[in-house]
Scaffold this active site. Structure first.
Site, short mmCIF file in Angstrom:
data_model
loop_
_atom_site.label_atom_id
_atom_site.label_comp_id
_atom_site.label_asym_id
_atom_site.label_seq_id
_atom_site.Cartn_x
_atom_site.Cartn_y
_atom_site.Cartn_z
N ARG A 237 -19.28 27.64 75.73
CA ARG A 237 -19.32 28.99 76.07
C ARG A 237 -19.01 29.95 75.21
NH1 ARG A 237 -19.31 29.27 82.48
NH2 ARG A 237 -20.56 27.38 82.84
N LEU B 286 -1.27 17.01 100.48
CA LEU B 286 -2.42 17.02 99.79
C LEU B 286 -2.31 16.76 98.37
CD1 LEU B 286 -5.59 17.87 100.03
CD2 LEU B 286 -4.94 20.32 99.49
N SER C 170 -23.21 16.88 86.28
CA SER C 170 -23.05 17.73 85.06
C SER C 170 -21.52 16.61 84.45
CB SER C 170 -22.63 19.09 85.37
OG SER C 170 -23.66 19.79 85.67
N TRP D 76 -22.97 35.04 90.54
CA TRP D 76 -22.07 35.93 91.38
C TRP D 76 -21.78 37.28 91.01
CZ3 TRP D 76 -17.61 38.56 92.08
CH2 TRP D 76 -17.36 39.06 93.25
N ASP E 152 -19.40 25.77 91.03
CA ASP E 152 -20.27 26.41 90.32
C ASP E 152 -20.80 27.60 90.77
OD1 ASP E 152 -21.97 26.81 88.00
OD2 ASP E 152 -23.46 25.36 88.71
N GLY E 153 -21.19 28.74 89.92
CA GLY E 153 -21.96 29.91 90.44
C GLY E 153 -20.92 31.18 90.18
N ARG F 183 -19.37 38.47 83.66
CA ARG F 183 -19.28 37.02 84.28
C ARG F 183 -17.62 36.68 84.57
NH1 ARG F 183 -22.82 33.03 83.55
NH2 ARG F 183 -21.16 31.59 83.29
N HIS G 244 -15.08 34.65 87.69
CA HIS G 244 -14.14 33.56 87.46
C HIS G 244 -12.89 33.88 88.35
CE1 HIS G 244 -16.90 31.39 84.99
NE2 HIS G 244 -16.74 32.06 83.96
N SER H 211 -15.43 21.92 82.00
CA SER H 211 -15.91 20.52 81.65
C SER H 211 -15.81 20.58 80.19
CB SER H 211 -17.22 20.52 81.93
OG SER H 211 -18.17 21.47 81.23
N SER H 212 -15.71 19.32 79.73
CA SER H 212 -15.79 18.92 78.18
C SER H 212 -16.93 19.96 77.59
CB SER H 212 -15.72 17.44 77.95
OG SER H 212 -16.77 17.00 78.49
N GLU H 213 -18.02 20.22 78.15
CA GLU H 213 -19.27 20.99 77.69
C GLU H 213 -18.84 22.53 77.68
OE1 GLU H 213 -19.45 18.32 79.91
OE2 GLU H 213 -19.91 16.83 78.16
C1 IPE Z 1 -19.75 22.44 85.74
O1 IPE Z 1 -20.71 23.56 85.75
C2 IPE Z 1 -18.60 22.67 85.36
C3 IPE Z 1 -17.60 23.28 86.09
C4 IPE Z 1 -17.92 23.80 87.24
C5 IPE Z 1 -16.27 23.30 85.52
P1 IPE Z 1 -21.57 24.25 84.78
O2 IPE Z 1 -22.12 25.65 85.49
O3 IPE Z 1 -20.89 24.19 83.39
O4 IPE Z 1 -22.74 23.05 84.67
P2 IPE Z 1 -23.94 22.89 83.89
O5 IPE Z 1 -23.58 22.75 82.46
O6 IPE Z 1 -24.77 24.26 84.13
O7 IPE Z 1 -24.57 21.75 84.54
C1 IPE Z 2 -18.64 27.66 87.23
O1 IPE Z 2 -19.16 28.87 87.25
C2 IPE Z 2 -17.15 28.04 86.39
C3 IPE Z 2 -17.03 27.35 85.24
C4 IPE Z 2 -18.09 26.51 84.65
C5 IPE Z 2 -15.96 27.34 84.59
P1 IPE Z 2 -20.21 29.20 86.24
O2 IPE Z 2 -19.54 29.98 85.18
O3 IPE Z 2 -20.85 28.13 85.56
O4 IPE Z 2 -21.11 30.09 86.70
P2 IPE Z 2 -22.97 30.12 86.73
O5 IPE Z 2 -23.50 28.82 86.73
O6 IPE Z 2 -23.03 30.64 85.10
O7 IPE Z 2 -23.37 31.19 87.73
MG MG Z 3 -22.51 27.03 86.09
#
Ligand code: IPE
Ligand code: IPE
Ligand code: MG
Length: 254
Positions: free
Chosen positions: A75, A135, A200, A29, A24-25, A37, A41, A69-71
């Site tokens: 986006r 691995l 999450s 970043w 995440d992040g 954004r 990635h 994620s399924s959520e």
């Molecule tokens: C969780 O990250 C899923 C992945 C890293 C793929 P999110 O950034 O989508 O998580 P939430 O929804 O903020 O908790």
């Molecule tokens: C994780 O980074 C990657 C995915 C969820 C695909 P984010 O895209 O969630 O980055 P932040 O949380 O918005 O910084």
């Molecule tokens: Mg995130």
């Protein structure tokens, strides 16, 4: 008394056998650098490469990465489609490297939602790395822990419909056999980058007794130094699985 499946204390050493990471992040970043954004990635893919290489070298057996994620379908459409493109690109370009490193790739999640080309690439990559055993790399894509438990329940009942008439016969093992990662031990160490302290909807069943490590480091900045710091923290944990500390220190307590 029915015992939990977590009754066995896995051997703990400095290097966890199974590491599961929420990467995440990426977005933050990029925003910090006034970049879109999507640049985060793209940079995140490099961190994936590093994590796979370092885990292989340090002797991790299973590395499981939450990629989508399924959520995450919630986006903006252009971000979702960029993520899909990066996934396709990685499958097209990285398989040779996985071969060289002896990495077996598996993808878990509801793959039926992906376009056919992506589904084909996933099948090909899985098939061509099937004999690698250094691995075990698992990428969770369109994955949700609740989805996993539901699909396992459905498959368990479809395979043995008599269980519906005899629910008392269902135990943890019967359900676990149908979970997406039934072939792997439960994660020893969970890492979430990016500062949030939540799971999450990742491997919610399998994380029951996993050591949870959270770091503020954004995923694109996560490298060998950060991974080793997480392993260092892990090696200092006492995994008691409900027992007392004294019991853990005597084989009699096992
Ligand atoms: C969780 O990250 C899923 C992945 C890293 C793929 P999110 O950034 O989508 O998580 P939430 O929804 O903020 O908790
Ligand atoms: C994780 O980074 C990657 C995915 C969820 C695909 P984010 O895209 O969630 O980055 P932040 O949380 O918005 O910084
Ligand atoms: Mg995130």
């Amino acid at each position: 008394m029915k015992m939990s499946s977590t009754r066995d204390i896995p051997v703990t050493s400095g290097v966890p056998r199974h590491v599961a990471i929420i990467m995440d992040g990426n977005g933050r970043w990029a925003s910090q650098r006034l970049l879109p954004r999507t640049a985060g990635h793209a940079k995140g893919v490099q961190a994936v490469r590093r994590a796979v290489e370092t885990c292989g070298r340090l002797g991790v057996d299973y590395l499981t990465l939450f990629a989508f994620s399924s959520e995450n379908w919630r986006r903006p459409a252009d971000e979702v489609s960029l993520l899909m493109r990066l996934f396709v690109q990685a499958l097209e370009r990285e398989v040779t490297k996985l071969q060289e490193q002896g990495v077996r790739l598996r993808v878990i999640g509801d793959l039926s939602a992906f376009e056919p080309r992506l589904q084909d690439l996933i099948s090909q990559a899985q098939a061509s790395t099937v004999h690698n055993d250094k691995l075990n790399l698992t990428v969770a894509a369109n994955y949700g822990g609740r989805w996993d438990i539901l699909q396992a329940t459905r498959n368990m009942l479809a395979k043995d419909p008599t269980l519906a008439q005899n629910p008392a016969a269902i135990d943890e093992q019967s359900l676990e056999a149908h979970l997406s990662m039934s072939w792997a031990p439960e994660p020893d160490l969970f890492i979430r980058t990016g500062g949030e302290q939540r799971v999450s909807n990742f491997l919610i069943w399998q994380l029951a007794y996993t050591e949870l490590f959270f770091t503020d480091c954004y995923w694109p900045d996560f490298g060998e130094k950060e991974l080793k710091a997480a392993f260092e923290w892990y090696s200092s944990r006492e995994r008691r699985f409900g027992r007392t500390s004294a019991q853990v220190h005597t084989t009699a307590g096992r």
